[in-house]
Write an enzyme that holds these catalytic residues in place. Structure first.
Site, short mmCIF file in Angstrom:
data_model
loop_
_atom_site.label_atom_id
_atom_site.label_comp_id
_atom_site.label_asym_id
_atom_site.label_seq_id
_atom_site.Cartn_x
_atom_site.Cartn_y
_atom_site.Cartn_z
N HIS A 1 0.83 -1.21 0.00
CA HIS A 1 0.00 0.00 0.00
C HIS A 1 0.87 1.26 0.00
CE1 HIS A 1 0.96 0.94 4.20
NE2 HIS A 1 0.88 -0.37 4.42
N GLU B 1 -1.38 -7.19 7.33
CA GLU B 1 -0.02 -7.06 7.86
C GLU B 1 0.20 -8.06 9.00
OE1 GLU B 1 2.97 -6.74 7.69
OE2 GLU B 1 3.35 -4.57 7.59
#
Length: 205
Positions: free
Chosen positions: A11, A84
């Site tokens: 990202h 994550e």
């Protein structure tokens, strides 16, 4: 057997990235700079050539993918398994705060390589396993709806899970003395032809 090519990227820049805070499973929106960066990646990625999109279910990956594919109606799947690494009690802290609250703990964990585990978080082996499982599941789902011999997928995830997945595919260690394989803000290409493999790493975005 169909060939699936996966463009694997992190990202773009978030508010917590700029503050130096550990995000883990917490969320933080992209900054204006982050949105501009993501828009600039279109030239390299050529989003009109993709057939589908995979992201984690966290807002920063979804926002990044939406910017890159703006105006395109691509099938998109949000996968919890692409989140994550879970940094547990360390999530939300800056490095200074981490060292103050958990003195010596970070260095102790870094020395464990694949067993690096934030307090009440998950280790890198667990992160890699769920990341690989999520990619396989995402590809399987896309194969049901996209009827082409070669399929291109944009996958937007997070630094920790990307690194864990790629290191596991390459059987590379996380020990501090080992060579780091991935550069920041780069494009990595994976292939799937029944199983996942690495095509190449670190293309410039």
């Amino acid at each position: 057997m169909k060939l699936v090519k996966i463009a694997f990227i992190r990202h773009s820049v978030t508010e917590w990235n700029e503050e130096g805070r550990i995000q883990g499973h917490f969320n933080s929106p992209l900054t204006e700079h982050g949105r501009e960066l993501a828009a600039g990646w279109k030239n390299k990625l050529e989003p009109q050539t993709f057939d589908a999109v995979l992201t984690s279910d966290l807002g920063r990956t979804i926002e990044t993918a939406n910017i890159i594919t703006e105006g395109l109606e691509l099938p998109t799947i949000h996968l919890e398994g692409l989140r994550e690494q879970d940094w547990g009690e360390w999530s939300g802290l800056t490095m200074d705060e981490l060292h103050e609250k958990f003195p010596g703990k970070l260095d102790e964990e870094v020395a464990k390589g694949w067993d690096f585990t934030p307090s009440n978080g998950e280790n890198r082996t667990e992160c890699a396993a769920r990341g690989l499982k999520a990619l396989e599941a995402g590809v399987s789902e896309i194969l049901k709806s996209v009827d082409k011999d070669e399929i291109k997928i944009l996958a937007v995830a997070h630094e920790g899970v990307i690194k864990s997945v790629i290191y596991k595919l390459l059987d590379h260690d996380f020990m501090p003395e080992e060579r780091k394989l991935l550069k920041r803000r780069r494009l990595h290409w994976l292939n799937w032809d029944g199983e996942l493999s690495i095509e190449r790493l670190n293309d410039e975005l």
